[in-house]
Design a protein around this motif. Structure first.
Motif, short mmCIF file in Angstrom:
data_model
loop_
_atom_site.label_atom_id
_atom_site.label_comp_id
_atom_site.label_asym_id
_atom_site.label_seq_id
_atom_site.Cartn_x
_atom_site.Cartn_y
_atom_site.Cartn_z
N THR A 1 24.23 31.71 38.08
CA THR A 1 24.67 32.89 37.35
C THR A 1 25.98 33.39 37.96
OG1 THR A 1 22.40 33.51 36.89
CG2 THR A 1 24.08 35.22 36.64
N VAL A 2 26.97 33.65 37.11
CA VAL A 2 28.24 34.14 37.59
C VAL A 2 28.09 35.59 38.00
CG1 VAL A 2 30.63 34.66 36.93
CG2 VAL A 2 29.55 32.56 36.12
N SER A 3 28.55 35.91 39.22
CA SER A 3 28.54 37.29 39.68
C SER A 3 29.66 38.05 38.98
CB SER A 3 28.74 37.32 41.21
OG SER A 3 28.83 38.65 41.67
N LYS A 4 29.31 39.11 38.30
CA LYS A 4 30.29 39.84 37.50
C LYS A 4 30.61 41.20 38.11
CE LYS A 4 29.10 37.70 33.06
NZ LYS A 4 30.42 37.25 32.63
N LYS A 5 31.89 41.54 38.15
CA LYS A 5 32.34 42.85 38.58
C LYS A 5 32.42 43.78 37.36
CE LYS A 5 33.41 41.95 42.97
NZ LYS A 5 32.85 42.67 44.13
N ARG A 6 31.99 45.00 37.55
CA ARG A 6 32.06 45.99 36.47
C ARG A 6 33.45 46.62 36.47
NH1 ARG A 6 27.59 47.70 33.93
NH2 ARG A 6 28.32 49.86 33.75
N VAL A 7 34.06 46.63 35.29
CA VAL A 7 35.45 47.10 35.15
C VAL A 7 35.52 48.25 34.16
CG1 VAL A 7 37.78 46.47 34.38
CG2 VAL A 7 36.43 44.86 35.76
N ALA A 8 36.19 49.32 34.54
CA ALA A 8 36.51 50.41 33.62
C ALA A 8 37.96 50.24 33.18
CB ALA A 8 36.33 51.76 34.30
N ILE A 9 38.20 50.34 31.88
CA ILE A 9 39.55 50.19 31.33
C ILE A 9 40.05 51.56 30.89
CG2 ILE A 9 40.97 49.08 29.57
CD1 ILE A 9 38.90 46.86 29.40
N LEU A 10 41.27 51.90 31.30
CA LEU A 10 41.91 53.15 30.90
C LEU A 10 43.01 52.85 29.90
CD1 LEU A 10 40.32 54.18 33.35
CD2 LEU A 10 42.35 55.49 34.05
N ILE A 11 42.99 53.55 28.76
CA ILE A 11 43.98 53.34 27.72
C ILE A 11 44.52 54.69 27.23
CG2 ILE A 11 42.83 51.22 26.93
CD1 ILE A 11 41.85 52.84 24.47
N SER A 12 45.64 54.61 26.51
CA SER A 12 46.19 55.80 25.86
C SER A 12 46.42 55.58 24.37
CB SER A 12 47.50 56.23 26.51
OG SER A 12 47.31 56.70 27.82
N GLU B 1 33.59 48.90 39.51
CA GLU B 1 34.11 48.46 40.81
C GLU B 1 35.62 48.24 40.77
OE1 GLU B 1 30.99 45.39 42.38
OE2 GLU B 1 30.85 45.52 40.18
N ILE B 2 36.16 48.04 39.58
CA ILE B 2 37.58 47.80 39.39
C ILE B 2 38.04 48.65 38.22
CG2 ILE B 2 39.35 46.07 38.80
CD1 ILE B 2 37.51 43.94 39.99
N VAL B 3 39.27 49.17 38.30
CA VAL B 3 39.87 49.91 37.20
C VAL B 3 41.07 49.12 36.69
CG1 VAL B 3 41.02 52.04 36.50
CG2 VAL B 3 39.14 52.13 38.16
N ALA B 4 41.12 48.90 35.38
CA ALA B 4 42.23 48.17 34.76
C ALA B 4 42.96 49.12 33.81
CB ALA B 4 41.72 46.95 34.00
N LEU B 5 44.22 49.39 34.10
CA LEU B 5 45.04 50.21 33.21
C LEU B 5 45.61 49.31 32.13
CD1 LEU B 5 46.99 52.36 35.85
CD2 LEU B 5 44.68 52.68 34.94
N ALA B 6 45.37 49.66 30.88
CA ALA B 6 45.82 48.83 29.76
C ALA B 6 46.55 49.72 28.76
CB ALA B 6 44.64 48.12 29.10
N GLY B 7 47.80 50.00 29.07
CA GLY B 7 48.55 50.92 28.23
C GLY B 7 48.16 52.36 28.48
N TYR B 8 47.82 52.67 29.73
CA TYR B 8 47.52 54.06 30.10
C TYR B 8 48.85 54.71 30.46
CZ TYR B 8 45.21 58.11 32.14
OH TYR B 8 44.79 59.39 32.41
#
Length: 238
Positions: A3-14, A87-94
């Motif tokens: 099983t692939v260990s997956k990191k939980r990611v929150a994405i911030l957008i505007s 566990e990780i934050v990804a800014l995607a057009g924030y």
């Protein structure tokens, strides 16, 4: 079966959530080491919220106007990220600058994609400025977020040619296609610990196996390279 260990990611957008969509697409693959925990927007009615909700991803609006200060606003965003167990934050057009305490708390675990080859063309209107500067190569950069705008350690970049006759819109479309390939690859490297921020730099490890598969070119991922008309490319420099 492992099983692939997956990191939980929150994405911030505007806004439209174009790069968010690319990350959602990548996360569909069971082998991709990311689970999208949720999407947070500072803009009510952002188009990306509808896209994420339609795909079953939790969404939340945390508007700046609802908070007395930038610190309070970022505190609310931080609390929402904590509720998502991200566990990780990804800014995607924030499109809002984050406060130093928020950035420092997430430093090394928060990344951004910028539509230019940093350190050139930090800030806004990158495509117009690249054309005005007469550059023949443009592109995009994924980097760790630091308190200084668009100044964090670089994780990966993808370059595209500036064609004769380009305007800001045509160049933006070419760069956006590269962004959609680059961001999922860079996020994967961070999630797997193969790219990490250390001493103000990006340190890479464990890439040898990926290199054999053609997936570790940090300037333009092999299977995601945009096909370029070589005859047209030869004409980009008068």
């Amino acid at each position: 079966m492992s099983t692939v260990s997956k990191k939980r990611v929150a994405i911030l957008i505007s806004g439209r959530g174009s790069n968010m969509g690319a990350l959602l697409d990548a996360a569909v693959d069971p082998a991709y080491p990311i689970e999208i925990a949720g999407v947070i927007s500072d803009t009510p009615g952002a188009a990306g919220l509808g896209i994420a909700a339609a795909r079953g991803v939790p969404v939340q609006v945390i508007a700046r106007a609802d908070h007395a200060s930038k610190d309070a606003h970022d505190g609310a965003i931080d609390a929402a990220i904590a509720e998502l167990n991200a566990e990780i934050v990804a800014l995607a057009g924030y499109m809002r600058l984050l406060t130093t305490p928020f950035v420092e708390k997430w430093q090394g675990r928060m990344i951004n994609i910028h539509p230019a080859l940093l350190p050139s063309f930090k800030g806004l209107d990158t495509h117009r400025r690249a054309l005005e500067a007469g550059t023949r190569l443009h592109g995009c950069t994924v980097h760790f977020v630091t308190p200084q705008m668009d100044d964090g350690p670089i994780i990966a970049q993808a370059a595209v040619p500036v064609m004769i006759g380009d305007d800001a819109d045509t160049l933006a479309a070419r760069v956006l296609k590269a962004e959609h390939g680059l961001y999922p690859m860079a996020l994967k490297l961070v999630a797997e610990g193969k790219a990490r921020m250390q001493g103000g730099r990006t340190v890479f490890s464990g890439l040898a196996e990926d290199t054999a598969n053609g997936d570790a070119s940090l300037s333009a991922p092999g299977p995601l390279r945009e096909e370029i008309d070589l005859e047209q490319l030869a004409r980009i420099t008068p």
